[in-house]
Motif scaffolding. Structure first.
Motif, PDB file in Angstrom:
ATOM      1  N   SER A   8     -16.305  20.630 -39.498  1.00 44.27           N
ATOM      2  CA  SER A   8     -15.415  21.108 -38.443  1.00 44.27           C
ATOM      3  C   SER A   8     -13.944  20.826 -38.754  1.00 44.27           C
ATOM      4  O   SER A   8     -13.073  21.609 -38.395  1.00 44.27           O
ATOM      5  CB  SER A   8     -15.790  20.492 -37.095  1.00 44.27           C
ATOM      6  N   THR A   9     -13.681  19.723 -39.449  1.00 38.59           N
ATOM      7  CA  THR A   9     -12.304  19.389 -39.826  1.00 38.59           C
ATOM      8  C   THR A   9     -12.021  19.683 -41.288  1.00 38.59           C
ATOM      9  O   THR A   9     -10.923  19.429 -41.767  1.00 38.59           O
ATOM     10  CB  THR A   9     -12.005  17.897 -39.558  1.00 38.59           C
ATOM     11  N   ARG A  10     -13.027  20.214 -42.002  1.00 42.47           N
ATOM     12  CA  ARG A  10     -12.920  20.554 -43.420  1.00 42.47           C
ATOM     13  C   ARG A  10     -12.544  19.333 -44.266  1.00 42.47           C
ATOM     14  O   ARG A  10     -11.718  19.409 -45.154  1.00 42.47           O
ATOM     15  CB  ARG A  10     -11.935  21.704 -43.629  1.00 42.47           C
ATOM     16  N   MET A  23     -13.225   1.573 -52.600  1.00 47.63           N
ATOM     17  CA  MET A  23     -12.253   2.644 -52.694  1.00 47.63           C
ATOM     18  C   MET A  23     -12.660   3.738 -51.705  1.00 47.63           C
ATOM     19  O   MET A  23     -13.831   4.109 -51.635  1.00 47.63           O
ATOM     20  CB  MET A  23     -12.210   3.230 -54.103  1.00 47.63           C
ATOM     21  N   GLU A  24     -11.706   4.235 -50.947  1.00 42.40           N
ATOM     22  CA  GLU A  24     -11.961   5.291 -49.973  1.00 42.40           C
ATOM     23  C   GLU A  24     -11.053   6.472 -50.258  1.00 42.40           C
ATOM     24  O   GLU A  24      -9.871   6.303 -50.518  1.00 42.40           O
ATOM     25  CB  GLU A  24     -11.671   4.792 -48.554  1.00 42.40           C
ATOM     26  N   LEU A  25     -11.621   7.662 -50.220  1.00 50.22           N
ATOM     27  CA  LEU A  25     -10.851   8.894 -50.402  1.00 50.22           C
ATOM     28  C   LEU A  25     -11.193   9.858 -49.263  1.00 50.22           C
ATOM     29  O   LEU A  25     -12.358   9.988 -48.894  1.00 50.22           O
ATOM     30  CB  LEU A  25     -11.201   9.577 -51.717  1.00 50.22           C
ATOM     31  N   VAL A  26     -10.178  10.525 -48.733  1.00 55.29           N
ATOM     32  CA  VAL A  26     -10.390  11.584 -47.762  1.00 55.29           C
ATOM     33  C   VAL A  26      -9.808  12.852 -48.376  1.00 55.29           C
ATOM     34  O   VAL A  26      -8.627  12.911 -48.706  1.00 55.29           O
ATOM     35  CB  VAL A  26      -9.695  11.290 -46.414  1.00 55.29           C
ATOM     36  N   ILE A  27     -10.669  13.846 -48.564  1.00 49.55           N
ATOM     37  CA  ILE A  27     -10.258  15.112 -49.153  1.00 49.55           C
ATOM     38  C   ILE A  27     -10.315  16.160 -48.046  1.00 49.55           C
ATOM     39  O   ILE A  27     -11.355  16.350 -47.414  1.00 49.55           O
ATOM     40  CB  ILE A  27     -11.199  15.507 -50.302  1.00 49.55           C
ATOM     41  N   THR A  28      -9.186  16.831 -47.807  1.00 53.00           N
ATOM     42  CA  THR A  28      -9.099  17.846 -46.764  1.00 53.00           C
ATOM     43  C   THR A  28      -8.814  19.196 -47.405  1.00 53.00           C
ATOM     44  O   THR A  28      -7.854  19.334 -48.158  1.00 53.00           O
ATOM     45  CB  THR A  28      -7.977  17.512 -45.760  1.00 53.00           C
ATOM     46  N   GLY A  36      -5.096  27.834 -50.385  1.00 53.21           N
ATOM     47  CA  GLY A  36      -4.274  26.736 -49.897  1.00 53.21           C
ATOM     48  C   GLY A  36      -4.522  25.465 -50.688  1.00 53.21           C
ATOM     49  O   GLY A  36      -5.527  25.327 -51.384  1.00 53.21           O
ATOM     50  N   ALA A  37      -3.593  24.542 -50.584  1.00 54.35           N
ATOM     51  CA  ALA A  37      -3.656  23.285 -51.334  1.00 54.35           C
ATOM     52  C   ALA A  37      -4.700  22.331 -50.761  1.00 54.35           C
ATOM     53  O   ALA A  37      -4.991  22.343 -49.568  1.00 54.35           O
ATOM     54  CB  ALA A  37      -2.290  22.613 -51.318  1.00 54.35           C
ATOM     55  N   VAL A  38      -5.243  21.511 -51.635  1.00 53.56           N
ATOM     56  CA  VAL A  38      -6.164  20.446 -51.258  1.00 53.56           C
ATOM     57  C   VAL A  38      -5.325  19.199 -50.982  1.00 53.56           C
ATOM     58  O   VAL A  38      -4.400  18.890 -51.715  1.00 53.56           O
ATOM     59  CB  VAL A  38      -7.159  20.156 -52.410  1.00 53.56           C
ATOM     60  N   LYS A  39      -5.645  18.488 -49.901  1.00 53.09           N
ATOM     61  CA  LYS A  39      -4.923  17.259 -49.556  1.00 53.09           C
ATOM     62  C   LYS A  39      -5.851  16.075 -49.820  1.00 53.09           C
ATOM     63  O   LYS A  39      -6.991  16.059 -49.353  1.00 53.09           O
ATOM     64  CB  LYS A  39      -4.515  17.296 -48.088  1.00 53.09           C
ATOM     65  N   VAL A  40      -5.371  15.103 -50.599  1.00 59.89           N
ATOM     66  CA  VAL A  40      -6.161  13.916 -50.923  1.00 59.89           C
ATOM     67  C   VAL A  40      -5.404  12.688 -50.431  1.00 59.89           C
ATOM     68  O   VAL A  40      -4.238  12.495 -50.758  1.00 59.89           O
ATOM     69  CB  VAL A  40      -6.404  13.798 -52.446  1.00 59.89           C
ATOM     70  N   GLU A  41      -6.085  11.887 -49.610  1.00 58.61           N
ATOM     71  CA  GLU A  41      -5.505  10.630 -49.119  1.00 58.61           C
ATOM     72  C   GLU A  41      -6.368   9.481 -49.620  1.00 58.61           C
ATOM     73  O   GLU A  41      -7.602   9.551 -49.539  1.00 58.61           O
ATOM     74  CB  GLU A  41      -5.456  10.616 -47.595  1.00 58.61           C
ATOM     75  N   CYS A  42      -5.723   8.455 -50.119  1.00 62.31           N
ATOM     76  CA  CYS A  42      -6.440   7.284 -50.619  1.00 62.31           C
ATOM     77  C   CYS A  42      -6.341   6.156 -49.605  1.00 62.31           C
ATOM     78  O   CYS A  42      -5.257   5.824 -49.146  1.00 62.31           O
ATOM     79  CB  CYS A  42      -5.854   6.814 -51.941  1.00 62.31           C
TER      80      CYS A  42
END
Length: 68
Positions: A8-10, A23-28, A36-42
């Motif tokens: 739902s939030t992709r 280690m935690e990664l959130v890929i949106t 569109g661009a991929v957003k990666v937050e560590c």
């Protein structure tokens, strides 16, 4: 490694843990992915902040070029 997908939030949340290290990664994905661009937050990471930024940038570049 634990991977959770929130369609739902992709978002994809990946958590990799060994003993005390984690280690935690959130890929949106953008709504218009792959255009569109991929957003990666560590999140928490084994190394310092520079290492965390480096992993995020490398993963963003990798995922962006997978569809080209």
């Amino acid at each position: 490694m634990q991977v959770t997908v929130h369609s739902s939030t992709r978002e994809v949340l990946a958590v990799y843990a060994i003993d005390e290290a984690r280690m935690e990664l959130v890929i949106t994905l953008a709504p218009n992915y792959p255009l569109g661009a991929v957003k990666v937050e560590c999140g928490k990471q084994i190394g310092g902040r520079a290492s965390s930024r480096n992993v995020g940038m490398q993963l963003t570049i990798f995922l962006t070029h997978q569809m080209s």
